[in-house]
Design a protein around this motif. Sequence first.
Motif, PDB file in Angstrom:
ATOM      1  N   TRP A 125       1.116  -1.119  -0.010  1.00  0.00           N
ATOM      2  CA  TRP A 125      -0.279   0.111  -0.037  1.00  0.00           C
ATOM      3  C   TRP A 125       0.943   1.301   0.092  1.00  0.00           C
ATOM      4  CZ3 TRP A 125      -5.227   0.581  -0.798  1.00  0.00           C
ATOM      5  CH2 TRP A 125      -5.846  -0.510  -0.375  1.00  0.00           C
ATOM      6  N   ASN A 126       0.472   2.233  -0.774  1.00  0.00           N
ATOM      7  CA  ASN A 126       1.131   3.570  -0.652  1.00  0.00           C
ATOM      8  C   ASN A 126       0.103   4.733  -0.431  1.00  0.00           C
ATOM      9  OD1 ASN A 126       3.843   2.942  -1.456  1.00  0.00           O
ATOM     10  ND2 ASN A 126       2.959   2.131  -3.135  1.00  0.00           N
ATOM     11  N   HIS A 127       0.444   5.726   0.160  1.00  0.00           N
ATOM     12  CA  HIS A 127      -0.344   6.881   0.292  1.00  0.00           C
ATOM     13  C   HIS A 127       0.277   8.126  -0.737  1.00  0.00           C
ATOM     14  CE1 HIS A 127      -1.922  10.628   2.288  1.00  0.00           C
ATOM     15  NE2 HIS A 127      -2.937   9.993   2.444  1.00  0.00           N
ATOM     16  N   GLN A 128      -0.859   8.919  -1.159  1.00  0.00           N
ATOM     17  CA  GLN A 128      -0.411   9.876  -2.251  1.00  0.00           C
ATOM     18  C   GLN A 128       0.837  10.811  -1.762  1.00  0.00           C
ATOM     19  OE1 GLN A 128      -4.529  11.738  -2.423  1.00  0.00           O
ATOM     20  NE2 GLN A 128      -3.714  13.655  -1.533  1.00  0.00           N
ATOM     21  N   ASN A 129       0.620  10.983  -0.501  1.00  0.00           N
ATOM     22  CA  ASN A 129       1.782  11.651   0.435  1.00  0.00           C
ATOM     23  C   ASN A 129       2.898  10.685   0.556  1.00  0.00           C
ATOM     24  OD1 ASN A 129       3.495  13.090   2.002  1.00  0.00           O
ATOM     25  ND2 ASN A 129       2.018  13.625   3.386  1.00  0.00           N
ATOM     26  N   HIS A 130       3.931  10.896  -0.380  1.00  0.00           N
ATOM     27  CA  HIS A 130       5.089   9.910  -0.304  1.00  0.00           C
ATOM     28  C   HIS A 130       5.798  10.021   1.016  1.00  0.00           C
ATOM     29  CE1 HIS A 130       4.332   9.013  -4.445  1.00  0.00           C
ATOM     30  NE2 HIS A 130       4.318  10.177  -4.740  1.00  0.00           N
ATOM     31  N   ASN A 131       5.430  11.061   1.788  1.00  0.00           N
ATOM     32  CA  ASN A 131       6.302  11.135   3.054  1.00  0.00           C
ATOM     33  C   ASN A 131       5.724   9.949   3.947  1.00  0.00           C
ATOM     34  OD1 ASN A 131       8.547  12.783   2.002  1.00  0.00           O
ATOM     35  ND2 ASN A 131       6.901  14.523   2.360  1.00  0.00           N
ATOM     36  N   ARG A 132       4.428   9.751   3.904  1.00  0.00           N
ATOM     37  CA  ARG A 132       3.699   9.091   4.817  1.00  0.00           C
ATOM     38  C   ARG A 132       3.342   7.677   4.241  1.00  0.00           C
ATOM     39  NH1 ARG A 132      -1.323   7.304   6.051  1.00  0.00           N
ATOM     40  NH2 ARG A 132      -1.926   7.355   8.125  1.00  0.00           N
ATOM     41  N   GLN A 133       4.112   6.667   4.847  1.00  0.00           N
ATOM     42  CA  GLN A 133       4.183   5.305   4.457  1.00  0.00           C
ATOM     43  C   GLN A 133       3.232   4.604   5.153  1.00  0.00           C
ATOM     44  OE1 GLN A 133       5.548   3.482   1.965  1.00  0.00           O
ATOM     45  NE2 GLN A 133       4.366   1.697   2.697  1.00  0.00           N
ATOM     46  N   ILE A 166     -11.449  10.550  10.246  1.00  0.00           N
ATOM     47  CA  ILE A 166     -10.408  10.845   9.288  1.00  0.00           C
ATOM     48  C   ILE A 166      -9.806  12.380   9.455  1.00  0.00           C
ATOM     49  CG2 ILE A 166     -10.026  10.956   6.892  1.00  0.00           C
ATOM     50  CD1 ILE A 166     -10.642   8.308   7.822  1.00  0.00           C
ATOM     51  N   THR A 167      -8.521  12.255   9.290  1.00  0.00           N
ATOM     52  CA  THR A 167      -7.976  13.615   9.461  1.00  0.00           C
ATOM     53  C   THR A 167      -7.393  14.093   8.104  1.00  0.00           C
ATOM     54  OG1 THR A 167      -6.054  12.863  10.210  1.00  0.00           O
ATOM     55  CG2 THR A 167      -7.438  13.188  11.999  1.00  0.00           C
ATOM     56  N   SER A 168      -6.872  15.390   8.197  1.00  0.00           N
ATOM     57  CA  SER A 168      -6.106  15.806   6.859  1.00  0.00           C
ATOM     58  C   SER A 168      -4.987  14.979   6.477  1.00  0.00           C
ATOM     59  CB  SER A 168      -5.948  17.327   6.904  1.00  0.00           C
ATOM     60  OG  SER A 168      -5.090  17.738   8.098  1.00  0.00           O
ATOM     61  N   ASP A 169      -4.040  14.300   7.607  1.00  0.00           N
ATOM     62  CA  ASP A 169      -3.149  13.716   7.551  1.00  0.00           C
ATOM     63  C   ASP A 169      -3.492  12.236   6.826  1.00  0.00           C
ATOM     64  OD1 ASP A 169      -1.255  15.808   8.378  1.00  0.00           O
ATOM     65  OD2 ASP A 169      -1.245  15.140  10.508  1.00  0.00           O
ATOM     66  N   THR A 170      -4.414  11.564   7.217  1.00  0.00           N
ATOM     67  CA  THR A 170      -4.800  10.298   6.821  1.00  0.00           C
ATOM     68  C   THR A 170      -5.673  10.319   5.542  1.00  0.00           C
ATOM     69  OG1 THR A 170      -6.563  10.266   8.476  1.00  0.00           O
ATOM     70  CG2 THR A 170      -4.452   9.372   9.302  1.00  0.00           C
ATOM     71  N   ALA A 171      -6.245  11.532   5.259  1.00  0.00           N
ATOM     72  CA  ALA A 171      -7.240  11.748   4.248  1.00  0.00           C
ATOM     73  C   ALA A 171      -6.239  11.452   2.825  1.00  0.00           C
ATOM     74  CB  ALA A 171      -8.035  12.861   4.043  1.00  0.00           C
ATOM     75  N   GLY A 172      -7.093  10.910   1.564  1.00  0.00           N
ATOM     76  CA  GLY A 172      -6.314  10.929   0.560  1.00  0.00           C
ATOM     77  C   GLY A 172      -6.528   9.590  -0.231  1.00  0.00           C
ATOM     78  N   ASN A 173      -5.726   9.501  -1.254  1.00  0.00           N
ATOM     79  CA  ASN A 173      -5.687   8.180  -2.358  1.00  0.00           C
ATOM     80  C   ASN A 173      -4.723   7.327  -1.790  1.00  0.00           C
ATOM     81  OD1 ASN A 173      -7.606   9.303  -3.767  1.00  0.00           O
ATOM     82  ND2 ASN A 173      -6.306  10.162  -5.307  1.00  0.00           N
TER      83      ASN A 173
END
Length: 531
Positions: free
Chosen positions: A377-385, A404-411
Amino acid sequence: METCFLTFILVSSFAVHSSQSDITDWDDVVVVREGSSTTLVCTYEMSRSPVTLNWMRKSLGAIEWKLVLSASKRKTFSGGASKSSMRLTDPNFHDTGVFSLFFIPTMEDIGLYSCLIKQQERKLKERLIFLAILTVTVLPSPIISVHSTLRMNAMVTPDTAINNITWTSPHGITIKSEKISSRETEAKLPMVQDTDKGVYVCTVHPWGKSSSPIFPFNVNVNITANNGPWYTQAKHVPTDDKSFTATVVQRPLLLKCPGVRGDMVVLQWRPPDKGNNERKVVMQYDRWRGTTHREQPSRRVQLAGPPFNAEAGIFAFRLTPELSDGGLYICEVHLDDKITLQSTTVSVMKVQTKRSSSKLDLICLYSERSQVKSVKWNHQNHNRQPQMSANRPGQILTTVPLPITSDTAGNYTCTLKLNNGQTIWATQAVTLPPEVGKDEHVDVTAPSMLPSLSALLLLVPLVAAAVGVLLWRQKQISDRDIEYSLSVQSGEVENIYENPDDIRQQGPALDSVYMDLKPRGEDDVYKELER
């Protein structure tokens, strides 16, 4: 392998379309089997004057005619093109007018025949007849065993002698046939059974004028039981054409077959992640019979369309898989008694979610693990694994805490990589919940106002009726009170409908209740109704 064949003769007269002959006209077509007797018919209404008959033949490509037989009332003699079996059907032709020629033809007798009737030097009649050969070959030979491919080839020399050739089974069903050259027509039946034995009919349809529209020939076919498993006896063509691929669920995938033109195709499947090599037949298609057989009916596997053409023997399959449809697929193309194989190993990936009160699980599922190198699995924020775990084989999970927070939201993207380097992926979007106190765009379909208006219109008469009943009831009560008041004052029970103003002027009565029933205003029907 030696071929056993049945040879037939096609006797025809026709217009020439090739350089093999200079024939420009014809009169009839006659079809016979080679080695069997035949008669080239020629008749003429005789007069009393004597005539001379000449039967002549011109071979294919020849310029000159050669004499076969010459006859008159006095004598008959044979020419250089004659055969020992040739003779006139009626020796008394000068009386009957029957000049037909009887003989037993062979392959050497192909050519144009002329029946020329003359009176002195004047031509009374000429009839042109062409002799051609039809050869039918039945394979395999000498034994046609169960599960083999029955092949029946028919060839006419010259090819300009016929329009087409058709085949009919012992059950009276027309068999598909194809022209494999200008001279040869082929019909096949793959995977024959004992019930396929019997007498087949090869029908020649002549080109041009003919006294008969068709000429049928019987071909006897015997089928014997084989001595062992047919699959092991069939000749397998070695191939290293193996492919490995992956796809996501419900995304169409092409399963290729060997690039040879075949008679029949069989698609076998070994389910994913199984410890054994047991295979199942998914689909079998016979292009000669035009039949499709499925062991496990499923719309997820279909014959592929253009540029492939199953009816012409160019095969491929289209798979629209679910997760459980991964595994090993083997495409078998049958051509005569040869089998060519091509295998495709398929991994299928699926992403799904599972929500609880405290977390959201993102689950990446995949099948046919044997060829999978990695899944992550990968997050759209590459700094967050994302943190990943594997609860069981074929599953990779990552958890998103709730809320869900702004840090955990995304693709979140699940990427699967095969051993051969192919990579596929699927993305799951995780969105923030709506913030309290801010305008939100809610896509809700506005309900129709018609039901509410209809209900309101139905309530209007009911409300009016209820108000009317209340008014009537209140009036009754008021009238009785007035009556009671008047009775107390006068000791009478009459005149209960006297003017209330008169009663008001007399002053209040003991124990009486006075109700003013006059309207109070626009909004109130009666003040007393509010009280």
